[in-house]
Scaffold this active site. Sequence first.
Site, PDB file in Angstrom:
ATOM      1  N   GLU A 305       0.839  -1.209   0.000  1.00 31.20           N
ATOM      2  CA  GLU A 305       0.000   0.000   0.000  1.00 31.20           C
ATOM      3  C   GLU A 305       0.870   1.254   0.000  1.00 31.20           C
ATOM      4  O   GLU A 305       0.551   2.240  -0.651  1.00 31.20           O
ATOM      5  CB  GLU A 305      -0.948   0.024   1.206  1.00 31.20           C
ATOM      6  CG  GLU A 305      -1.960  -1.108   1.227  1.00 31.20           C
ATOM      7  CD  GLU A 305      -2.755  -1.227  -0.065  1.00 31.20           C
ATOM      8  OE1 GLU A 305      -3.090  -0.200  -0.682  1.00 31.20           O
ATOM      9  OE2 GLU A 305      -3.031  -2.379  -0.475  1.00 31.20           O
ATOM     10  N   TRP A 308       1.806   1.671  -3.423  1.00 27.15           N
ATOM     11  CA  TRP A 308       0.714   2.228  -4.245  1.00 27.15           C
ATOM     12  C   TRP A 308       0.748   3.745  -4.167  1.00 27.15           C
ATOM     13  O   TRP A 308       0.565   4.451  -5.142  1.00 27.15           O
ATOM     14  CB  TRP A 308      -0.666   1.756  -3.750  1.00 27.15           C
ATOM     15  CG  TRP A 308      -1.201   0.571  -4.491  1.00 27.15           C
ATOM     16  CD1 TRP A 308      -1.313  -0.699  -4.002  1.00 27.15           C
ATOM     17  CD2 TRP A 308      -1.703   0.530  -5.844  1.00 27.15           C
ATOM     18  NE1 TRP A 308      -1.848  -1.522  -4.966  1.00 27.15           N
ATOM     19  CE2 TRP A 308      -2.103  -0.794  -6.105  1.00 27.15           C
ATOM     20  CE3 TRP A 308      -1.859   1.473  -6.856  1.00 27.15           C
ATOM     21  CZ2 TRP A 308      -2.642  -1.194  -7.318  1.00 27.15           C
ATOM     22  CZ3 TRP A 308      -2.398   1.081  -8.082  1.00 27.15           C
ATOM     23  CH2 TRP A 308      -2.776  -0.234  -8.299  1.00 27.15           C
ATOM     24  N   TRP A 336     -21.095  11.390 -19.685  1.00 28.84           N
ATOM     25  CA  TRP A 336     -21.636  11.384 -18.323  1.00 28.84           C
ATOM     26  C   TRP A 336     -23.027  12.014 -18.301  1.00 28.84           C
ATOM     27  O   TRP A 336     -23.290  12.974 -19.028  1.00 28.84           O
ATOM     28  CB  TRP A 336     -20.729  12.187 -17.379  1.00 28.84           C
ATOM     29  CG  TRP A 336     -19.307  11.713 -17.330  1.00 28.84           C
ATOM     30  CD1 TRP A 336     -18.219  12.367 -17.808  1.00 28.84           C
ATOM     31  CD2 TRP A 336     -18.824  10.491 -16.767  1.00 28.84           C
ATOM     32  NE1 TRP A 336     -17.079  11.631 -17.574  1.00 28.84           N
ATOM     33  CE2 TRP A 336     -17.416  10.469 -16.935  1.00 28.84           C
ATOM     34  CE3 TRP A 336     -19.428   9.402 -16.135  1.00 28.84           C
ATOM     35  CZ2 TRP A 336     -16.620   9.421 -16.508  1.00 28.84           C
ATOM     36  CZ3 TRP A 336     -18.641   8.369 -15.700  1.00 28.84           C
ATOM     37  CH2 TRP A 336     -17.254   8.367 -15.887  1.00 28.84           C
ATOM     38  N   ASN A 371     -10.796   2.398   2.827  1.00 27.24           N
ATOM     39  CA  ASN A 371     -10.405   2.259   1.423  1.00 27.24           C
ATOM     40  C   ASN A 371     -11.381   1.406   0.601  1.00 27.24           C
ATOM     41  O   ASN A 371     -11.738   1.761  -0.518  1.00 27.24           O
ATOM     42  CB  ASN A 371      -8.996   1.675   1.323  1.00 27.24           C
ATOM     43  CG  ASN A 371      -8.557   1.531  -0.121  1.00 27.24           C
ATOM     44  OD1 ASN A 371      -8.469   2.508  -0.847  1.00 27.24           O
ATOM     45  ND2 ASN A 371      -8.306   0.304  -0.551  1.00 27.24           N
ATOM     46  N   TRP A 389     -16.150  11.361 -12.828  1.00 24.73           N
ATOM     47  CA  TRP A 389     -15.297  11.067 -11.674  1.00 24.73           C
ATOM     48  C   TRP A 389     -14.699  12.319 -11.065  1.00 24.73           C
ATOM     49  O   TRP A 389     -14.411  12.373  -9.877  1.00 24.73           O
ATOM     50  CB  TRP A 389     -14.180  10.079 -12.046  1.00 24.73           C
ATOM     51  CG  TRP A 389     -13.282  10.531 -13.166  1.00 24.73           C
ATOM     52  CD1 TRP A 389     -13.461  10.309 -14.499  1.00 24.73           C
ATOM     53  CD2 TRP A 389     -12.063  11.299 -13.060  1.00 24.73           C
ATOM     54  NE1 TRP A 389     -12.444  10.880 -15.222  1.00 24.73           N
ATOM     55  CE2 TRP A 389     -11.567  11.487 -14.373  1.00 24.73           C
ATOM     56  CE3 TRP A 389     -11.342  11.819 -12.001  1.00 24.73           C
ATOM     57  CZ2 TRP A 389     -10.396  12.194 -14.650  1.00 24.73           C
ATOM     58  CZ3 TRP A 389     -10.171  12.531 -12.267  1.00 24.73           C
ATOM     59  CH2 TRP A 389      -9.713  12.709 -13.580  1.00 24.73           C
ATOM     60  N   TRP A 412      -9.573   7.701  -7.827  1.00 25.01           N
ATOM     61  CA  TRP A 412     -10.773   7.991  -8.634  1.00 25.01           C
ATOM     62  C   TRP A 412     -10.630   7.469 -10.060  1.00 25.01           C
ATOM     63  O   TRP A 412     -11.559   6.889 -10.613  1.00 25.01           O
ATOM     64  CB  TRP A 412     -11.078   9.504  -8.622  1.00 25.01           C
ATOM     65  CG  TRP A 412     -11.913   9.831  -7.432  1.00 25.01           C
ATOM     66  CD1 TRP A 412     -11.475  10.310  -6.226  1.00 25.01           C
ATOM     67  CD2 TRP A 412     -13.320   9.599  -7.290  1.00 25.01           C
ATOM     68  NE1 TRP A 412     -12.531  10.406  -5.354  1.00 25.01           N
ATOM     69  CE2 TRP A 412     -13.669   9.983  -5.975  1.00 25.01           C
ATOM     70  CE3 TRP A 412     -14.318   9.114  -8.127  1.00 25.01           C
ATOM     71  CZ2 TRP A 412     -14.990   9.891  -5.490  1.00 25.01           C
ATOM     72  CZ3 TRP A 412     -15.626   9.025  -7.652  1.00 25.01           C
ATOM     73  CH2 TRP A 412     -15.949   9.404  -6.358  1.00 25.01           C
TER      74      TRP A 412
END
Length: 493
Positions: A305, A308, A336, A371, A389, A412
């Site tokens: 993590e 990440w 959208w 998360n 988004w 996102w």
Amino acid sequence: MQYGIHWFRRDLRIAGNPALQANWKINQGKVLGLFCFDKKFLGREDFSPNRFQLFLQTLLGLQASLKDAGGDLLFLDIGPEAAFASLIEKLTQEGKALPSLVSWNRDYEPFARNRDEKMEKWFKSRGIGVATERDHCLIEPHEIYKGEDRESAYQVYSPYSRKWMEHLKTAGIKARIEIQKRGLDYLDSLSKKGKTDPIFTVKWKDLLKTAEMGAVLEDYREKNSKWVTIPIPAAGTVEALKRLREFKKNITNYGKHRDIPSVDGTSKLSHFFKNGSLTGAQVIAELELDRPGKLKEGEEKFLKEIIWREFYYHILWHYPRVEKTAFLEKFQKLAWENNEVYFKAWKEGRTGYPIVDAGMRQLAQTGWMHNRVRMIVASFLTKDLLIDWRWGEKYFMEVLLDGDLAPNNGGWQWAASTGCDPQPYFRIFNPYLQSKKFDPNGSYIREFVPELKGLSDKEIHEPGVNRPKNYPAPIVEHSVQREKALKIYGAKS
Ligand SMILES: Cc1cc2nc3c(=O)[nH]c(=O)nc-3n(C[C@H](O)[C@H](O)[C@H](O)COP(=O)(O)OP(=O)(O)OC[C@H]3O[C@@H](n4cnc5c(N)ncnc54)[C@H](O)[C@@H]3O)c2cc1C
């Protein structure tokens, strides 16, 4: 007198602060701290009073620690160029020497890179030295590249993380971790002694009669507190280290617990990372995660993590355009629907999807969201409500205490399937199945959606006919929206 200035930005700590240390060594303890707060920041669309309050508290803590250590922090509420120009003017008027060196730790966001580049030229043109260091990431975005080509960035997490692990074994990176171990030892020795050694040997008032020109930080805290809507957690390095050590006791369970939002199974360190009260390097040092091949399952998952996070900085640094647009060009103009009523319901946690509503309410009430639930609500906004988004990304920045451009944008774009190495667009989370899998007995939902407390463990995920009157019916039908999303993405694939 020869002295330096350390320009604090998002590295709000003394222990293990590389640029501060470098300046301190060169100037033998004669280093003054400066923070410039550009008031324009208050007018930003995604400004968050809650996060600002945490930031101010962290800054106040830093000011106190610097004072305890014989040093000082000047807070100027103007942008850096104006702040340094005014300082230089005052120093010149009072016949004082200019600093020999200004130091800072590097920042990787597009705005900051641009600002720092300009400031470096600005100082150099005035004969003032500049020293910058790595701090925020253990391995900087440009230090990892594919093959021999330094310009070649990774776009996929797994090979990036393998390369990152190779770097972790090198002497250079080990040395960075060792320095952090010494920083942690310094903090421990302070708490044992109960007092701080005067490691800094200069204060602003030694230099300037008009040192009171700095706006009072406490005033900002006081004024901003009126806008704060949630309890602000304790701030600063000592608090961060305390939290880290609590988490350490349970790290072996991290792999098992990290996806279950009702369990306190994650570190909750992200808001400390944001301000630099703590860094990934310090976490690795304290948890001794620099033992590739010898880590237990939970430790290895946790390190992944941290990687990440660095991966998303790597992406932002190499592809700054992601700040404004989709990484995948084919998905830059998706059709959208952007229904404002749905967006409001999502923000308020009144979509009629219990797991989504629980997450959005946790966010509003605490400034943090688990998360797994971040992934669920982000997928729901984009693929069930068919909302851009970027609307969700901006709302998260308004509300999250850990709101941070690189991981927020990365998260996102991952959920919306527009980013690098994203969730494939046709793999759409079913919010009911996610809920059953990760909150099997509904404890998390019950905590944040108390209207549903009375429902059985089975019904709570999808209330149906027993839905209480004060809880909304689903605002959209998942199966219908899923088909629409597939068409919208499919049209561009
Ligand atoms: C839509 C979305 C938006 C997000 N926005 C942010 C944000 O603004 N700021 C932020 O710090 N994180 C963000 N994340 C990543 C992640 O959700 C949080 O870092 C994590 O929940 C913080 O809790 P923790 O410290 O207990 O995490 P832990 O599980 O204890 O993880 C330890 C640390 O690793 C890093 N990390 C963990 N998961 C991720 C991840 N998926 N991506 C990148 N880094 C990660 C964080 O720095 C975290 O503090 C987002 C994720 C998603 C899906």
